[in-house]
Design a protein around this motif. Structure first.
Motif, short mmCIF file in Angstrom:
data_model
loop_
_atom_site.label_atom_id
_atom_site.label_comp_id
_atom_site.label_asym_id
_atom_site.label_seq_id
_atom_site.Cartn_x
_atom_site.Cartn_y
_atom_site.Cartn_z
N ALA A 9 0.85 -1.19 0.00
CA ALA A 9 0.00 0.00 0.00
C ALA A 9 0.88 1.24 0.00
CB ALA A 9 -0.91 -0.01 1.22
N GLY A 10 0.56 2.20 -0.86
CA GLY A 10 1.33 3.44 -0.94
C GLY A 10 2.44 3.41 -1.97
N ASP A 11 2.64 2.28 -2.65
CA ASP A 11 3.68 2.18 -3.69
C ASP A 11 3.07 2.38 -5.08
OD1 ASP A 11 5.61 1.62 -1.83
OD2 ASP A 11 5.94 -0.46 -2.47
N LEU A 12 3.88 2.89 -5.98
CA LEU A 12 3.53 2.92 -7.40
C LEU A 12 3.64 1.48 -7.91
CD1 LEU A 12 3.13 4.31 -10.20
CD2 LEU A 12 5.62 4.49 -10.28
N VAL A 13 2.62 1.01 -8.61
CA VAL A 13 2.63 -0.36 -9.14
C VAL A 13 2.54 -0.27 -10.66
CG1 VAL A 13 1.45 -2.58 -9.15
CG2 VAL A 13 1.48 -1.21 -7.07
N GLN A 14 3.48 -0.95 -11.34
CA GLN A 14 3.51 -0.94 -12.80
C GLN A 14 3.76 -2.36 -13.31
OE1 GLN A 14 6.76 1.95 -13.10
NE2 GLN A 14 5.33 3.34 -14.09
N TRP A 15 3.17 -2.69 -14.45
CA TRP A 15 3.42 -3.96 -15.10
C TRP A 15 3.02 -3.86 -16.56
CZ3 TRP A 15 -0.91 -2.91 -12.35
CH2 TRP A 15 -2.13 -3.27 -12.89
N PRO A 64 -1.15 4.62 -9.48
CA PRO A 64 -0.39 5.62 -8.72
C PRO A 64 -0.31 5.29 -7.23
CG PRO A 64 -2.11 6.64 -10.06
CD PRO A 64 -2.34 5.17 -10.11
N ALA A 65 0.74 5.76 -6.60
CA ALA A 65 0.93 5.53 -5.17
C ALA A 65 -0.22 6.10 -4.35
CB ALA A 65 2.26 6.15 -4.72
N ALA A 66 -0.77 7.22 -4.78
CA ALA A 66 -1.89 7.82 -4.06
C ALA A 66 -3.11 6.89 -4.06
CB ALA A 66 -2.26 9.17 -4.66
N THR A 67 -3.28 6.10 -5.11
CA THR A 67 -4.40 5.16 -5.19
C THR A 67 -4.15 3.96 -4.30
OG1 THR A 67 -4.90 5.86 -7.44
CG2 THR A 67 -5.78 3.73 -6.75
N ALA A 69 -2.34 3.76 -1.75
CA ALA A 69 -2.30 4.15 -0.33
C ALA A 69 -3.66 3.90 0.34
CB ALA A 69 -1.91 5.61 -0.18
N GLY A 70 -4.72 3.95 -0.43
CA GLY A 70 -6.06 3.72 0.11
C GLY A 70 -6.49 2.26 0.09
N PHE A 71 -5.65 1.37 -0.44
CA PHE A 71 -6.01 -0.05 -0.49
C PHE A 71 -5.96 -0.66 0.90
CE2 PHE A 71 -4.67 -1.24 -5.12
CZ PHE A 71 -5.60 -0.35 -5.61
N ASP A 72 -7.00 -1.44 1.25
CA ASP A 72 -6.99 -2.18 2.51
C ASP A 72 -6.02 -3.35 2.39
OD1 ASP A 72 -8.85 -0.61 3.74
OD2 ASP A 72 -10.55 -1.93 3.35
N VAL A 73 -5.35 -3.65 3.48
CA VAL A 73 -4.42 -4.78 3.54
C VAL A 73 -5.23 -6.06 3.43
CG1 VAL A 73 -2.79 -5.99 5.03
CG2 VAL A 73 -2.75 -3.49 4.91
N GLY A 74 -4.71 -7.02 2.66
CA GLY A 74 -5.37 -8.32 2.54
C GLY A 74 -5.49 -8.77 1.11
N ASP A 75 -6.39 -9.70 0.87
CA ASP A 75 -6.57 -10.29 -0.45
C ASP A 75 -7.42 -9.39 -1.34
OD1 ASP A 75 -5.14 -12.58 0.15
OD2 ASP A 75 -6.88 -13.67 0.85
N ALA A 101 0.77 -4.13 4.13
CA ALA A 101 0.75 -2.84 4.84
C ALA A 101 2.01 -2.04 4.51
CB ALA A 101 0.67 -3.07 6.34
N SER A 102 1.86 -0.75 4.44
CA SER A 102 3.00 0.13 4.23
C SER A 102 3.76 0.26 5.54
CB SER A 102 2.52 1.50 3.77
OG SER A 102 3.62 2.38 3.68
N LEU A 103 5.08 0.21 5.45
CA LEU A 103 5.91 0.36 6.65
C LEU A 103 6.44 1.78 6.78
CD1 LEU A 103 7.90 -2.99 6.53
CD2 LEU A 103 5.78 -2.48 7.72
#
Length: 191
Positions: A9-15, A64-67, A69-75, A101-103
């Protein structure tokens, strides 16, 4: 490559996804098709839609990381859908990924327990066994989301063995995922 199996959560994800074919062998590529990923979790009104951009003859995706960041931890679950000008839609891929979870923090860090559910339950069972052996009796305790009254030592030992096996499987999977090899492999060298 498809969407990563784990994201923080909070990271930029690209693929990137390459071109593919439909069931009749017809090409599905970025020349005529767009691809959209639909992301969902078991929380109402939480999800994300990730649209593609062209990358060679395939597609590139970015969250985006801003998106995240709002993701709930889990599946979380995804569905990749190819669209040919709104006339044809096909599911290319479905699957699951895990949001960690973001550290990162600012100011003073809050407590973080990175143990798995199985590890937490195992620790609770071991504590209950210690209490039973030390005090001779355990009236009530909590293991995970279950509350128990007066387990026998034999029941606790069976539960401990099952949880220990699950924790060992999780640890082996983590080692493999982190490139540390399979701990079950045995290598023999003859001179």
């Amino acid at each position: 490559m498809t969407i990563p199996k784990q994201i923080r959560a909070g990271d930029l994800v690209q693929w990137r996804d390459g071109p593919t074919t439909d069931t009749f062998g017809e090409p599905i590529d970025s020349e005529n098709w767009t691809v959209t990923y639909y992301l969902r979790t078991n929380v109402a009104a939480e999800g994300a839609i990730v649209t593609s951009t062209v990358y060679q003859d395939g597609w590139q995706f970015s969250i985006p990381a801003a998106t995240t960041a709002g993701f709930d931890v889990g599946d979380w679950y995804f569905q990749s859908v190819a669209d040919k000008s709104g006339a044809e839609k096909q599911t290319l891929l479905t699957g699951r990924f895990e949001v960690l979870a973001s550290l990162s923090y600012s100011g003073s860090p809050l407590a973080f327990d990175g143990r798995s559910s199985a590890q937490k339950d195992l620790d609770s069972v071991e504590s209950a066994i210690r209490s039973l052996l030390t005090n001779g009796v355990v009236q009530e305790y909590k293991i995970g989301n279950r509350t128990a009254k007066k387990y026998d030592l034999s029941e606790l030992l069976v539960l401990k063995a099952a949880l220990k096996a699950e924790v060992v499987r999780e640890q082996a999977a983590d080692k493999i995922a982190n490139g540390l090899g399979n701990p079950r492999n045995l290598f023999v060298r003859f001179n």
